[in-house]
Motif scaffolding. Sequence first.
Motif, short mmCIF file in Angstrom:
data_model
loop_
_atom_site.label_atom_id
_atom_site.label_comp_id
_atom_site.label_asym_id
_atom_site.label_seq_id
_atom_site.Cartn_x
_atom_site.Cartn_y
_atom_site.Cartn_z
N GLN A 86 0.83 -1.21 0.00
CA GLN A 86 0.00 0.00 0.00
C GLN A 86 0.86 1.26 0.00
OE1 GLN A 86 -3.41 0.24 2.52
NE2 GLN A 86 -3.80 -1.94 2.49
N ALA A 141 0.92 3.90 -2.96
CA ALA A 141 0.61 5.33 -2.82
C ALA A 141 1.72 6.17 -3.43
CB ALA A 141 0.44 5.66 -1.34
N SER A 147 -6.65 2.46 -7.66
CA SER A 147 -6.63 3.69 -6.87
C SER A 147 -6.77 4.92 -7.76
CB SER A 147 -5.33 3.75 -6.06
OG SER A 147 -5.23 4.95 -5.37
N ALA A 162 -10.24 6.01 -8.23
CA ALA A 162 -11.05 6.28 -7.05
C ALA A 162 -11.70 7.66 -7.14
CB ALA A 162 -10.17 6.20 -5.80
N GLU A 198 -5.21 12.53 -0.28
CA GLU A 198 -5.87 11.50 -1.09
C GLU A 198 -5.74 11.81 -2.58
OE1 GLU A 198 -9.20 9.84 2.06
OE2 GLU A 198 -9.85 11.11 0.41
N LYS A 238 -6.43 6.57 -2.16
CA LYS A 238 -7.04 6.13 -0.90
C LYS A 238 -6.50 4.75 -0.53
CE LYS A 238 -11.46 8.42 -0.44
NZ LYS A 238 -12.90 8.23 -0.30
N TRP A 239 -5.95 4.66 0.64
CA TRP A 239 -5.38 3.40 1.08
C TRP A 239 -5.74 3.16 2.53
CZ3 TRP A 239 -2.82 0.83 -2.83
CH2 TRP A 239 -2.45 1.59 -3.93
N ASN A 240 -5.93 1.90 2.82
CA ASN A 240 -6.34 1.46 4.15
C ASN A 240 -5.36 1.91 5.24
OD1 ASN A 240 -7.30 -1.79 5.44
ND2 ASN A 240 -8.24 0.19 5.69
N ALA A 247 -8.17 5.28 5.36
CA ALA A 247 -9.37 5.19 4.52
C ALA A 247 -10.07 3.86 4.80
CB ALA A 247 -8.98 5.26 3.05
N LEU A 289 -11.83 0.39 4.31
CA LEU A 289 -11.53 -0.63 3.32
C LEU A 289 -12.51 -0.58 2.15
CD1 LEU A 289 -9.63 -2.98 2.72
CD2 LEU A 289 -11.20 -4.49 3.91
N GLU A 327 -13.71 1.85 0.73
CA GLU A 327 -13.45 2.95 -0.21
C GLU A 327 -12.11 2.81 -0.93
OE1 GLU A 327 -13.83 6.75 1.64
OE2 GLU A 327 -15.71 6.21 2.64
N THR A 328 -11.30 1.88 -0.47
CA THR A 328 -9.96 1.80 -1.05
C THR A 328 -9.96 1.01 -2.35
OG1 THR A 328 -9.46 -0.09 0.35
CG2 THR A 328 -8.76 2.08 1.13
#
Lengths: 511, 195
Positions: free
Chosen positions: A159, A163, A260, A263, A271, A276-278, A282, A284, A286-287
């Motif tokens: 993740q 990102a 991502s 998103a 963001e 968006k990353w856990n 964020a 889960l 929405e990721t």
Amino acid sequence: MSCSREESYTTGKQFIQADPCKDNTFARIEAYLTNFFDKITKAGNAILNLSNEINFVVDLIGSSITGFTNKMLGSLSDKLSEVIKKGIDALTKLLIASGYGIPAIIGIEKALIPLAQKLVDGIFCAATKVLEGAKDALTDLITGAVKNVLNAGQCVVEQLVGAFTNNLVNIVDSIVGPLVAPIADILNGFGKNIFGFNIKDFLLTGINAIRKIANLFECDDKKVCPASSKYKIDQGLLKDMSEEDENSAWNTIFSGTAISQGATNLATDFERQYGKWNIFGAPLSETGGIGPCQFGNITECGLPTVNFFGGNGVGAAGEVILGNIIDNVDTEGAVGSVLKVGSIVGVNMTEPGSGYGRPPIVTFQDSCNKGYGAYGRAIIDQNPSSPTFGQVTSVVITSEGENYPADIGELPLYISDVIIENPGQDYEEGDTIDGLEIEITEEGDTITINGLEIEITEGRVTNVSVLPGLAYNGLPDLNIQSISGFGAVLRPIMSVVTPQTEFVQVIDCVS
Amino acid sequence: MELNNLSKQPSNKYLGVVVNFDDQKEQATGQGWGWRYKVAIMDSYSNTIDIADAEIEYAICIFPVTAGSGGAGRSKSAKIAQGDVVVLEKISGIPHIVGLYGRTSQIVYGEGRFDAKSGFYGGLKPGNILNNQEINQSSGHCTPRPLNTGSGSDKSKERKTPIDKLAEIGIDAFSAAATGDFVSPIVSVASEFLP
């Protein structure tokens, strides 16, 4: 005398050593992050200097990720050159077919030259901007992760690098994209769409191409590959990620980043820049990029496992046999449900593997890093005429260790075989192994025999026969009682199954 | 045959306790001569302080032949600490330290003159590895084992977000991740040094 106190603050730290045989960028970043989170999230860390730690890990990861960034942008540059060249060829054919004269065609192609030059400059500019901003980006990401992550595992690294890649792709696309557009306009401006290239798509799906391109520059020389590049202080080598594991992790990163990129509801600058990353808080749902990731406290410690690597072979596998099981008293600050702990007294080989020209390295690990001190040595069959030639036949435990999670019912252990590590010298007929006397009942009479029979030839121990039925709860010391002999080292191979030899009724077990 | 002084007065062995270094500060801090320690000899001094520790005479250390006298640059230092129980011989009436007892793990410290006391004094501080263990016995010191707690890699232990440490660098642990959360100091260069 020993005591349960850490030897140093470096015990348990991981390092990835240089490996000439594979790109271990991912494993390297994982080791940096694991060490970082281990240090900053442990309880009672009053002297922690978080600012220093963040700067330190950012520098470490930054140096690793520079190569990754260069590879990506280098391959983008190569790919663009290739597709533009193909586009010009296709356009030339199209223009000739459409009746354009050579001077007109040359004029059109000349118009492309400054645009292509600008594109090359743009890629260089994008690379500079990404690399200059890499430290700031990594600092943002590490700081964001510190708020949420307690344990760094593979998914945390995926993740975080995802990102970073999201940001990289955005920067490159914002700089290079506008420079590609006029070239595309010219190439596609004569009624046929002959130039189609999407920078984001290439960067997010071209990882295999990137890695292959990187390999093209390597000579086809024979390399000496290390058994493993992963080293843990005070423990030694551990099994590292294979090239397939690395590729799989990178594929996950790129596919996660691609998702991502699509998103929506990107509410903050963070963001919008990184996605968006856990691990940055964020939810889960929405990721959507990379699936569920466990980065909180670990509540379930599994049983220890055994790994075999090196030795030029593959495929050996086994299950750990635990002994000396006691209640876990080290419960202060514990979140794992470890009720019992024990030592590793043996390995039940489930797969012998093949091709082992020398003994592979044997390591023991539990998922909580709770146990320590167990070491084993693989025994391989080196007889070319044997059906098990090149296979791992057993594992000798040279040190049992302790504190390994052992939430299982304790089973009686039996000696299935004895490995003569050193035959010693000057032993005599009648010498026996100390402490293995058992009483048996034969035709109504109770007699005492020794659980192991040793054969002495010219003063050396040449064979040890195991009598069935003698049960243990740990790894027995096999010391030979002798007036004259010395030096023999016998290692028991333990099993949870009674050896299938002549049955002897045991009425008194030594434990 | 005429006997020499030593034969006339055969040396006797005594036990004694090295008194507090505060009462032999000059010698203990290297300002006296030789290797000497004030020892309360059990035969000669009472447990009550009739004669103050500071008034007790110095005993001289006798070294084994392997220690060297300092000649040709060969020497080993004495490693006597306050509170050590030593064996002495009086030669011509002067006490000489000829050996000492190792401290055991059962040692109990006390306040009295002959009670055991910690050897740590002045610059002699407990070290990082053995801490304040003051024993010399066959079972050896309690030596640390490589546990994972040092680096925090034992994952069965509870971990916590370093909320206080984040606050120290101006970051709210409960706020959403944000760009520029971590602030690095800005390099300030005087204008005359700018290119």
